[in-house]
Design an enzyme around this catalytic site. Structure first.
Site, PDB file in Angstrom:
ATOM      1  N   HIS A  22      21.905  29.842  59.478  1.00 16.71           N
ATOM      2  CA  HIS A  22      22.643  30.994  58.971  1.00 16.71           C
ATOM      3  C   HIS A  22      22.533  31.072  57.456  1.00 16.71           C
ATOM      4  O   HIS A  22      22.742  30.079  56.777  1.00 16.71           O
ATOM      5  CB  HIS A  22      24.117  30.878  59.392  1.00 16.71           C
ATOM      6  CG  HIS A  22      24.966  31.973  58.876  1.00 16.71           C
ATOM      7  ND1 HIS A  22      25.909  31.769  57.910  1.00 16.71           N
ATOM      8  CD2 HIS A  22      24.999  33.285  59.171  1.00 16.71           C
ATOM      9  CE1 HIS A  22      26.514  32.903  57.638  1.00 16.71           C
ATOM     10  NE2 HIS A  22      25.971  33.844  58.398  1.00 16.71           N
ATOM     11  N   ASP A  66      22.039  38.697  59.079  1.00 14.02           N
ATOM     12  CA  ASP A  66      23.339  38.169  58.673  1.00 14.02           C
ATOM     13  C   ASP A  66      24.382  39.294  58.623  1.00 14.02           C
ATOM     14  O   ASP A  66      24.235  40.252  57.863  1.00 14.02           O
ATOM     15  CB  ASP A  66      23.210  37.500  57.303  1.00 14.02           C
ATOM     16  CG  ASP A  66      24.390  36.623  56.946  1.00 14.02           C
ATOM     17  OD1 ASP A  66      25.486  36.801  57.527  1.00 14.02           O
ATOM     18  OD2 ASP A  66      24.215  35.747  56.088  1.00 14.02           O
ATOM     19  N   TYR A 116      11.429  38.023  43.161  1.00  9.59           N
ATOM     20  CA  TYR A 116      10.607  36.816  43.031  1.00  9.59           C
ATOM     21  C   TYR A 116      11.486  35.565  42.980  1.00  9.59           C
ATOM     22  O   TYR A 116      11.166  34.544  43.597  1.00  9.59           O
ATOM     23  CB  TYR A 116       9.730  36.872  41.779  1.00  9.59           C
ATOM     24  CG  TYR A 116       8.580  37.848  41.851  1.00  9.59           C
ATOM     25  CD1 TYR A 116       7.880  38.069  43.030  1.00  9.59           C
ATOM     26  CD2 TYR A 116       8.180  38.536  40.718  1.00  9.59           C
ATOM     27  CE1 TYR A 116       6.816  38.955  43.077  1.00  9.59           C
ATOM     28  CE2 TYR A 116       7.111  39.428  40.759  1.00  9.59           C
ATOM     29  CZ  TYR A 116       6.437  39.631  41.944  1.00  9.59           C
ATOM     30  OH  TYR A 116       5.384  40.507  41.991  1.00  9.59           O
TER      31      TYR A 116
END
Length: 146
Positions: A22, A66, A116
């Site tokens: 998770h 999520d 990034y």
């Protein structure tokens, strides 16, 4: 081979998706993304012969997003002044809507250099042959509830 598992999901990718917990993140990277340098601390899976939409569709069949964050599906934002069109984002949204009850509300954008930095912390990066520009996605894993 297994029944009910999209054929594009290789044993290596299935293993990684299962290992992720998770809130772990995975990057679906286009062909221009520096997957190897960003993924020095991640698992890099090469899928050069495939585009992101087909991989995304297969992953979202088995990967819960999520539900505890506002946008578990995040796109690399186009740099200001860059005249790039991103029609692939509409394709992504249509795929995401098939699997995410929140629909497009679960899709967000991340500034390029912040993307990034997030990618450097990802559990895994999938390096694809996607040719669309700004086609990179960060997915954050949720929990299986059924």
């Amino acid at each position: 081979m297994l029944k009910g598992i999209p054929k594009i999901l290789s044993p290596e990718l299935l293993k990684v998706l299962c290992e992720m917990g998770h809130s772990d993140q995975i990057v679906l990277a286009d062909g221009n993304f520096p997957a190897e340098s960003m993924g020095k601390h991640a698992i890099v899976i090469r899928m050069d012969g495939h585009g992101i939409p087909e991989i995304l569709d297969a992953i979202l069949q088995v990967f819960p997003l999520d539900s505890y964050v506002e946008t578990p599906f995040r796109l690399m934002e186009v740099m200001k002044g860059d005249p790039v069109e991103t029609p692939i984002w509409e394709t992504y949204a249509q795929i995401e809507e098939k699997y995410e009850k929140r629909g497009r509300a679960a899709i967000g954008k991340v500034e390029r250099f912040a993307f990034y930095e997030e990618a450097k912390k990802a559990y895994a990066i999938i390096a694809t042959g996607e040719t669309a520009l700004y086609a990179n996605i960060l997915l954050q894993k949720g929990v299986v509830t059924d």
